[in-house]
Design an enzyme around this catalytic site. Sequence first.
Site, PDB file in Angstrom:
ATOM      1  N   GLY A  10     -28.490  28.569  21.228  1.00 51.68           N
ATOM      2  CA  GLY A  10     -28.393  30.016  21.097  1.00 51.68           C
ATOM      3  C   GLY A  10     -28.351  30.869  22.271  1.00 51.68           C
ATOM      4  O   GLY A  10     -28.158  30.426  23.298  1.00 51.68           O
ATOM      5  N   ASN A  32     -29.941  23.698  14.936  1.00 49.13           N
ATOM      6  CA  ASN A  32     -29.411  23.471  13.593  1.00 49.13           C
ATOM      7  C   ASN A  32     -28.225  24.276  13.337  1.00 49.13           C
ATOM      8  O   ASN A  32     -27.552  24.224  12.459  1.00 49.13           O
ATOM      9  CB  ASN A  32     -30.336  23.631  12.376  1.00 49.13           C
ATOM     10  CG  ASN A  32     -30.542  24.883  11.951  1.00 49.13           C
ATOM     11  OD1 ASN A  32     -30.299  25.842  12.794  1.00 49.13           O
ATOM     12  ND2 ASN A  32     -31.332  25.542  10.677  1.00 49.13           N
ATOM     13  N   VAL A  57     -35.686  22.328  12.852  1.00 43.63           N
ATOM     14  CA  VAL A  57     -37.190  22.183  13.161  1.00 43.63           C
ATOM     15  C   VAL A  57     -38.065  22.344  12.014  1.00 43.63           C
ATOM     16  O   VAL A  57     -39.342  22.255  12.201  1.00 43.63           O
ATOM     17  CB  VAL A  57     -37.505  22.655  14.506  1.00 43.63           C
ATOM     18  CG1 VAL A  57     -36.588  22.326  15.625  1.00 43.63           C
ATOM     19  CG2 VAL A  57     -37.290  24.429  14.039  1.00 43.63           C
ATOM     20  N   SER A  75     -34.553  30.525  16.011  1.00 47.30           N
ATOM     21  CA  SER A  75     -34.740  31.520  14.735  1.00 47.30           C
ATOM     22  C   SER A  75     -33.629  32.352  14.893  1.00 47.30           C
ATOM     23  O   SER A  75     -32.929  32.853  16.129  1.00 47.30           O
ATOM     24  CB  SER A  75     -36.022  32.575  15.113  1.00 47.30           C
ATOM     25  OG  SER A  75     -36.122  33.405  14.158  1.00 47.30           O
ATOM     26  N   LYS A  91     -39.010  30.560   7.544  1.00 51.23           N
ATOM     27  CA  LYS A  91     -39.663  29.078   7.133  1.00 51.23           C
ATOM     28  C   LYS A  91     -39.683  28.631   8.821  1.00 51.23           C
ATOM     29  O   LYS A  91     -40.526  27.945   9.405  1.00 51.23           O
ATOM     30  CB  LYS A  91     -38.511  28.189   6.604  1.00 51.23           C
ATOM     31  CG  LYS A  91     -38.860  28.288   5.124  1.00 51.23           C
ATOM     32  CD  LYS A  91     -37.952  27.660   4.301  1.00 51.23           C
ATOM     33  CE  LYS A  91     -37.993  25.985   4.399  1.00 51.23           C
ATOM     34  NZ  LYS A  91     -36.767  25.635   3.305  1.00 51.23           N
ATOM     35  N   LYS A 105     -49.030  18.980  20.812  1.00 47.26           N
ATOM     36  CA  LYS A 105     -50.192  18.233  20.757  1.00 47.26           C
ATOM     37  C   LYS A 105     -50.182  16.765  21.031  1.00 47.26           C
ATOM     38  O   LYS A 105     -50.666  16.453  21.850  1.00 47.26           O
ATOM     39  CB  LYS A 105     -50.959  18.874  19.434  1.00 47.26           C
ATOM     40  CG  LYS A 105     -52.214  18.320  19.215  1.00 47.26           C
ATOM     41  CD  LYS A 105     -52.725  18.717  17.746  1.00 47.26           C
ATOM     42  CE  LYS A 105     -53.906  17.478  17.369  1.00 47.26           C
ATOM     43  NZ  LYS A 105     -53.347  17.478  16.090  1.00 47.26           N
ATOM     44  N   TYR A 145     -38.723  38.824   9.754  1.00 47.02           N
ATOM     45  CA  TYR A 145     -38.850  38.402  11.087  1.00 47.02           C
ATOM     46  C   TYR A 145     -40.279  38.675  11.663  1.00 47.02           C
ATOM     47  O   TYR A 145     -40.711  37.837  12.467  1.00 47.02           O
ATOM     48  CB  TYR A 145     -37.633  38.961  12.004  1.00 47.02           C
ATOM     49  CG  TYR A 145     -37.502  38.629  13.187  1.00 47.02           C
ATOM     50  CD1 TYR A 145     -37.161  37.450  13.513  1.00 47.02           C
ATOM     51  CD2 TYR A 145     -37.666  39.655  14.111  1.00 47.02           C
ATOM     52  CE1 TYR A 145     -36.714  37.017  15.042  1.00 47.02           C
ATOM     53  CE2 TYR A 145     -37.365  39.156  15.560  1.00 47.02           C
ATOM     54  CZ  TYR A 145     -36.964  38.024  15.915  1.00 47.02           C
ATOM     55  OH  TYR A 145     -36.790  37.515  17.231  1.00 47.02           O
ATOM     56  N   LYS A 149     -42.966  36.012  12.995  1.00 40.15           N
ATOM     57  CA  LYS A 149     -43.289  35.871  14.500  1.00 40.15           C
ATOM     58  C   LYS A 149     -44.639  36.130  14.705  1.00 40.15           C
ATOM     59  O   LYS A 149     -45.547  35.579  15.578  1.00 40.15           O
ATOM     60  CB  LYS A 149     -42.374  36.993  15.389  1.00 40.15           C
ATOM     61  CG  LYS A 149     -40.795  36.336  15.516  1.00 40.15           C
ATOM     62  CD  LYS A 149     -40.712  35.090  16.393  1.00 40.15           C
ATOM     63  CE  LYS A 149     -39.318  34.644  16.683  1.00 40.15           C
ATOM     64  NZ  LYS A 149     -39.007  33.526  17.373  1.00 40.15           N
ATOM     65  N   ARG A 186     -25.844  43.113  16.828  1.00 39.54           N
ATOM     66  CA  ARG A 186     -26.813  43.742  17.638  1.00 39.54           C
ATOM     67  C   ARG A 186     -26.315  44.937  18.412  1.00 39.54           C
ATOM     68  O   ARG A 186     -24.856  44.781  18.682  1.00 39.54           O
ATOM     69  CB  ARG A 186     -27.592  43.004  18.665  1.00 39.54           C
ATOM     70  CG  ARG A 186     -28.906  42.319  18.022  1.00 39.54           C
ATOM     71  CD  ARG A 186     -29.817  41.495  18.836  1.00 39.54           C
ATOM     72  NE  ARG A 186     -29.070  40.233  18.848  1.00 39.54           N
ATOM     73  CZ  ARG A 186     -29.680  39.206  19.318  1.00 39.54           C
ATOM     74  NH1 ARG A 186     -31.253  39.190  19.530  1.00 39.54           N
ATOM     75  NH2 ARG A 186     -29.095  38.038  19.348  1.00 39.54           N
TER      76      ARG A 186
HETATM   77  N1  UDP Z   1     -27.821  50.066  15.977  1.00 40.47           N
HETATM   78  C1  UDP Z   1     -26.595  50.922  15.823  1.00 40.47           C
HETATM   79  N2  UDP Z   1     -25.333  50.566  15.966  1.00 40.47           N
HETATM   80  C2  UDP Z   1     -25.183  49.056  15.664  1.00 40.47           C
HETATM   81  C3  UDP Z   1     -26.271  48.138  15.912  1.00 40.47           C
HETATM   82  C4  UDP Z   1     -27.445  48.627  15.628  1.00 40.47           C
HETATM   83  O1  UDP Z   1     -26.799  51.950  16.127  1.00 40.47           O
HETATM   84  O2  UDP Z   1     -24.081  48.764  15.492  1.00 40.47           O
HETATM   85  C5  UDP Z   1     -28.827  50.560  16.167  1.00 40.47           C
HETATM   86  C6  UDP Z   1     -30.177  50.090  15.116  1.00 40.47           C
HETATM   87  O3  UDP Z   1     -30.268  50.733  14.137  1.00 40.47           O
HETATM   88  C7  UDP Z   1     -31.267  49.911  16.229  1.00 40.47           C
HETATM   89  C8  UDP Z   1     -30.789  49.926  17.673  1.00 40.47           C
HETATM   90  O4  UDP Z   1     -29.437  50.315  17.595  1.00 40.47           O
HETATM   91  O5  UDP Z   1     -31.769  51.451  16.269  1.00 40.47           O
HETATM   92  C9  UDP Z   1     -30.848  48.431  17.989  1.00 40.47           C
HETATM   93  O6  UDP Z   1     -30.535  47.687  17.041  1.00 40.47           O
HETATM   94  P1  UDP Z   1     -30.320  46.184  17.310  1.00 40.47           P
HETATM   95  O7  UDP Z   1     -29.722  45.560  16.007  1.00 40.47           O
HETATM   96  O8  UDP Z   1     -29.613  45.891  18.750  1.00 40.47           O
HETATM   97  O9  UDP Z   1     -31.848  45.626  17.597  1.00 40.47           O
HETATM   98  P2  UDP Z   1     -33.202  46.035  17.153  1.00 40.47           P
HETATM   99  O10 UDP Z   1     -33.835  46.499  18.252  1.00 40.47           O
HETATM  100  O11 UDP Z   1     -33.289  46.760  15.986  1.00 40.47           O
HETATM  101  O12 UDP Z   1     -33.986  44.681  16.700  1.00 40.47           O
END
Ligand code: UDP
Length: 334
Positions: A10, A32, A57, A75, A91, A105, A145, A149, A186
């Site tokens: 990743g 995976n 895993v 994850s 999972k 362990k 998620y 966690k 993201r």
């Molecule tokens: N976000 C956004 N536009 C995008 C993707 C994300 O405005 O195209 C916003 C999302 O709503 C959040 C922030 O950016 O408020 C960060 O989102 P991300 O998915 O990077 O991770 P998060 O911090 O939410 O886990």
Amino acid sequence: MRILITGGAGFLGSHLSDVLVQSGHSVICMDNLLTGRVENIAHLIGQERFSFVKYNVCDYVHVEGPLDAVMHFASPASPQDYLEFPIATLKVGALGTHKVLGLAKAKGARFLLASTSEVYGDPLVNPQPESYWGNVNPLSPRGVYDEAKRFAEALTMAYHRYHAVDTRIVRIFNTFGPRMRPNDGRVVSNFIVQALQGKPLSVFGDGSQTRSFCYVDDLVRGITGLLLLDSDRSVEQRTDRKFLMTQNKDANDTSMHDPVNIGNPRELTVLEIAKLVLKLTNSASPITHHPLPADDPKVRRPDISRARNLLKWEPQVQLEDALRRTIDYFRKVI
Ligand code: UDP
């Protein structure tokens, strides 16, 4: 050290593999490939101190020979991914964590859990210290998620207290850099790809929600520092369960077994990040607004006092610099 990294193909796992192999350690990368990619580790395949195993895993994990450390990074980690794979996310956080703790362990290996700022949910305090218990909606789509966690942290602490496994927990805040998938979903990768392609930048909600962004090299340095920090042997060697179960740690405890936030405390609104990406890419893309995902945290910023004290760590790469390096990467791959 001989180290197993789950999720090693990743974004973060592959950068960790690079740094650990370069520092002379041997890495077994297990993935995976649900969201990981062979491209991320292609340059390591064939090296003597690196091996790759395609494996889930959540199934019984067997590793031949001795192991000194297990780093559990497997994850889905982007909201888009864990919404697409909710059950796999639960999972790997629950069953997968159980399997690799059992392995640690059995091998007498140190164990490091990749946890997340999502354990704080939509936080009611800002910045978030490790002592904050969080504000998580277990029923929301992103609860899969957050709760996976949180369970993984609880299981890790239980293996530490009950089985005296030498554990570490890192709570990772928003991190970006090369090797994020262009369609990862993201915010930083989305905005850079959109800006470079001349498409509108998709701001969710009014863009007033905040995040604090860490460059991947800074994060990896913090995590390897935590992994390599030596244990307090006087406590480690006390394996009597009652002693380990009753250790009462307060919020200021600097024990290396308690969670440590790693992230960059510079906090920006999503709209500010969008404008910065437009400026650094010289893009004329417009900004468009889309509905805010359910339970999207309104603020997020790490309190890194513990990392400063325990690891003498703090981020070094300036946000603008980090964005430029990531923009250069995406220019090459899209
Ligand atoms: N976000 C956004 N536009 C995008 C993707 C994300 O405005 O195209 C916003 C999302 O709503 C959040 C922030 O950016 O408020 C960060 O989102 P991300 O998915 O990077 O991770 P998060 O911090 O939410 O886990």
